[in-house]
Design an enzyme around this catalytic site. Structure first.
Site, short mmCIF file in Angstrom:
data_model
loop_
_atom_site.label_atom_id
_atom_site.label_comp_id
_atom_site.label_asym_id
_atom_site.label_seq_id
_atom_site.Cartn_x
_atom_site.Cartn_y
_atom_site.Cartn_z
N LYS A 60 -9.27 -5.04 30.16
CA LYS A 60 -8.69 -4.17 29.26
C LYS A 60 -7.23 -3.92 29.82
O LYS A 60 -7.07 -3.03 30.73
CB LYS A 60 -9.44 -2.45 29.36
CG LYS A 60 -9.10 -1.83 28.45
CD LYS A 60 -10.13 -0.41 28.52
CE LYS A 60 -9.78 0.44 27.32
NZ LYS A 60 -8.63 1.12 26.86
N GLU A 87 -3.28 -7.09 22.36
CA GLU A 87 -2.58 -6.04 23.16
C GLU A 87 -1.30 -6.37 23.65
O GLU A 87 -1.05 -7.54 24.38
CB GLU A 87 -3.45 -5.62 24.23
CG GLU A 87 -3.02 -4.29 24.85
CD GLU A 87 -3.71 -3.06 24.20
OE1 GLU A 87 -4.46 -3.06 23.41
OE2 GLU A 87 -3.79 -1.85 24.79
N ARG A 105 -17.13 2.13 16.06
CA ARG A 105 -17.09 2.23 17.56
C ARG A 105 -18.61 2.23 17.91
O ARG A 105 -19.59 3.28 17.79
CB ARG A 105 -16.59 3.56 17.98
CG ARG A 105 -16.37 3.80 19.52
CD ARG A 105 -16.27 5.29 19.90
NE ARG A 105 -14.60 5.65 19.59
CZ ARG A 105 -13.43 5.41 20.12
NH1 ARG A 105 -13.53 4.69 21.16
NH2 ARG A 105 -12.49 5.91 19.76
P1 ATP Z 1 -8.36 4.65 25.27
O1 ATP Z 1 -8.35 6.16 25.11
O2 ATP Z 1 -9.10 4.48 26.46
O3 ATP Z 1 -7.26 3.87 25.33
P2 ATP Z 1 -8.85 4.08 22.77
O4 ATP Z 1 -9.61 5.31 22.18
O5 ATP Z 1 -7.37 3.95 22.34
O6 ATP Z 1 -9.30 3.88 24.35
P3 ATP Z 1 -10.88 2.09 22.52
O7 ATP Z 1 -11.64 1.47 21.41
O8 ATP Z 1 -11.87 3.55 23.08
O9 ATP Z 1 -9.60 2.59 22.20
O10 ATP Z 1 -10.54 1.38 23.68
C1 ATP Z 1 -10.43 0.01 23.45
C2 ATP Z 1 -8.84 0.01 23.38
O11 ATP Z 1 -8.44 -0.87 24.55
C3 ATP Z 1 -8.42 -0.99 22.28
O12 ATP Z 1 -7.94 -0.07 21.16
C4 ATP Z 1 -7.18 -1.95 22.76
O13 ATP Z 1 -5.95 -1.02 22.36
C5 ATP Z 1 -7.36 -1.87 24.14
N1 ATP Z 1 -7.91 -2.98 24.90
C6 ATP Z 1 -7.05 -3.55 26.07
N2 ATP Z 1 -7.74 -4.67 26.02
C7 ATP Z 1 -8.60 -4.90 25.44
C8 ATP Z 1 -9.65 -6.13 25.04
N3 ATP Z 1 -9.87 -6.97 25.96
N4 ATP Z 1 -10.49 -5.98 23.94
C9 ATP Z 1 -10.64 -5.01 23.09
N5 ATP Z 1 -9.59 -4.03 23.25
C10 ATP Z 1 -8.85 -3.96 24.22
#
Ligand code: ATP
Length: 589
Positions: A252, A301, A420
């Site tokens: 991530k 990303e 989600r």
């Molecule tokens: P957070 O608040 O933890 O940043 P978020 O609410 O912005 O999360 P989430 O969908 O909960 O978004 O977490 C996924 C986010 O992580 C994605 O929106 C993306 O920007 C990021 N990300 C980083 N690496 C990856 C990956 N390998 N696959 C998918 N998403 C990834």
């Protein structure tokens, strides 16, 4: 269609605080609009002229509008200013002035929706030398022909203050009711919206071709797809159980999510909120341009890298979010796009294929992109995992490489636009027991500051998002963690979103000096989640007459500009966090 019908509907919408009533008024009016205009009416109702991803904004300042008003009604600058001081809203000023004015109309008949839309669109798209005069003259012409009610809403529109509280889901509900007579069909409309991010397009399809055409909608390069999001889980064992013992674990990365579209060779980049952000990342656009595919949608990303190619934290990337000197910023803060999904390839949408297939296509794509600097386009590291131990060991590796944690993905899952769900699970060290995760909440109200904080806001009323009901429900007031600069900045940002009374999308019992449209998301930390009779998030879910409140909330310093209000922490997530906390408490006592 006469614009008056729309203005009257807006007037009724602006007077209601009930979301049900708001949807009803909107569905009635949408049912009356011709299919050739319905897209435009949807955009107008949300204070826009085009879908967000086209980035067209009208934004006329009060000063410019004042000049149009002087011209339209033959009044003096001082009259407008004085009235504005008294009424506080340019829309009400114009309504009042126009009531007393004798007008000579340029348009012989009543204003039509088409005339209004086309004129506003011309105003928005005119720029450069002499454009101010042109914009003023066009607006004055509209005002001259408008009734006072029309003039009020036209003015609110051009100044960005329409604020009817009509969210995307409100439009989808209204369309389902207007064209199918059944609100449950919103799900089908939502799917089409998730694939195109264009409510006007969805409205036009349903009103001209019915539900069948909505079911046939596919992803198309050029129209951003609403991003798939991850659920969170707190232990590697529950994650591997949830995945039935086998999954892919990806790093991530801590950067900015980008959806890159290539249409006939031309590249566009969209942010997590689906705004066009090409200007910040010309180097990324260049790399995508060099991929040997004419039409493509990939997601990844962007992360800042150091000279050895190691990932740097998110803050480093923010240097790229600037208007000027971008070439210099590219040199100083090199970044790479790390792709993790492919959603459209070789004339086909691929998002409905299983993860393993999409990942294989993505690997092929990156491998064959030989013309691109390998430090500019990378694939996110991923590994197959079959036990909690394997997840934990990859987590250690990811953290030492500078990542936030892992995203664990189900091998046979499709890409579910806008959802989600547990087929993607994010796993971060702070989710482990004993450490609290950050919460993203929406500012819906604020109290004036005292003493040193006089002149700015001193505390903010925050709300979580109730996705099922499309409402914002309050959960805390926060006044700590803000620097003076934060308060000044937030007060300025919020002034754009101030409304006279509670938004129809807000459920609140507590009072507030000022109310805002739910727009700005901030990140907070809290020591605990408690039950409270005064907050409405989760009201009645855990205990009759109690909602959830945050204890000792503190602003972390992060305004989540990358999040839309609907991306804030949901009421459901707050309830889960509360339950997790109770379980931990019981386990430790
Ligand atoms: P957070 O608040 O933890 O940043 P978020 O609410 O912005 O999360 P989430 O969908 O909960 O978004 O977490 C996924 C986010 O992580 C994605 O929106 C993306 O920007 C990021 N990300 C980083 N690496 C990856 C990956 N390998 N696959 C998918 N998403 C990834």
């Amino acid at each position: 269609m006469q614009f008056e019908v729309i203005a009257e509907a807006y007037n009724r919408m602006s007077q209601t605080t009930s979301r049900i009533e708001l949807t009803k008024i909107l569905s009635e009016v949408l049912g009356l609009v011709d299919a050739s205009l319905i897209a435009q009416v949807c955009y107008l109702t949300q204070g826009k002229l085009h879908p967000d991803f086209e980035g067209v904004e009208i934004g006329m300042a009060d000063k410019m509008v004042s000049r149009a008003v002087q011209r339209a009604y033959n009044v003096r600058d001082a009259t407008v200013n004085e009235s504005l001081r008294k009424l506080g809203d340019m829309g009400s000023v114009v309504e009042k002035i126009s009531k007393g004015a004798v007008q000579e109309s340029l348009f012989p008949e009543h204003l039509t929706v088409k005339q209004v839309y086309d004129t506003l669109d011309q105003i928005a798209k005119t720029s450069g030398k002499g454009s101010s005069d042109y914009r003023i003259q066009r607006l004055a012409a509209l005002l001259k022909s408008a009734t006072s009610l029309e003039a009020k809403f036209l003015t609110r529109f051009v100044t960005g203050n329409l604020r009817l509280g009509v969210a995307d889901y409100t439009v989808l509900d209204a369309l389902a009711i207007a064209f199918t007579g059944d609100k449950t069909n919103r799900k089908l409309l939502e799917r089409a919206y998730n694939l195109t991010s264009d409510l006007g397009y969805v409205a036009q399809l349903i009103s001209s071709n019915g539900l069948k055409s909505i079911q046939r909608v596919k992803a198309t390069p050029g129209k951003p797809i609403r991003p798939m999001l991850a659920e969170r889980m707190t232990s590697s064992q529950t994650i591997i159980d949830q995945m039935n013992g086998h999954a892919a674990a990806e790093y991530k990365l801590d950067g900015e999510r980008i959806q890159a579209h290539k249409v006939g060779g031309k590249v566009s980049l969209f942010s997590r909120r689906l705004e066009k952000i090409d200007a910040h990342y010309p180097d990324v656009s260049k790399s995508i341009g060099l991929i040997d595919e004419e039409n493509l949608i990939i997601e990844g990303e962007v992360v800042a890298l150091d000279s050895s190619g190691k990932y740097l934290p998110f803050q480093e990337l923010m240097h790229r979010r600037r208007k000027y000197g971008i070439e210099e910023a590219i040199e100083r803060y090199p970044a790479a796009l790390n792709v993790f999904d492919v959603l459209y390839l070789r004339g086909q949408q691929t998002l409905d294929r299983p993860y393993t297939e999409r990942r294989a296509s993505l690997e092929d794509l990156v491998r064959s992109a030989k013309r691109i600097d390998p430090l500019k386009l990378l694939i996110v590291p991923a590994r197959s995992v079959q036990s909690a131990r394997e997840i934990d060991s990859l987590m250690t590796e990811a953290l030492s490489a500078g990542c936030e944690g892992l995203v664990i993905k189900s091998l046979d899952s499709t890409y579910r636009a806008g959802a989600r769900e547990f087929s993607w699970i994010k796993f971060k060290p702070e989710y482990r027991p004993g450490v609290s995760d950050t919460i993203d909440l929406v500012i819906v109200g604020a109290n004036h500051g005292q003493g040193r904080r006089a002149g700015h806001y001193g505390a903010f009323l925050l709300a979580a998002y109730d996705k099922e009901k499309d409402l914002f429900r309050t959960t805390t007031k926060v006044g700590t963690g803000f620097t003076d600069a934060d308060l000044e900045h937030l007060s300025k940002m919020l002034s754009e979103f101030r409304v006279d009374k509670k938004s129809p999308r807000l459920d609140a019992k507590v009072s507030s000096d000022d109310w805002f449209e739910p727009k700005i998301v901030i990140e907070v930390l809290a020591s605990e989640i408690t039950l409270s009779p005064i907050y409405t998030a989760g009201l009645g879910i855990l205990r009759k007459d109690s909602g959830l409140a945050l204890r000792f909330p503190k602003f972390t310093g992060k305004i989540r500009e990358d999040k839309a209000p609907e991306d804030a922490t949901t009421v459901k997530e707050l309830v889960e966090m509360y339950q997790k906390q109770i379980r931990q408490f019981k386990a430790s006592s």
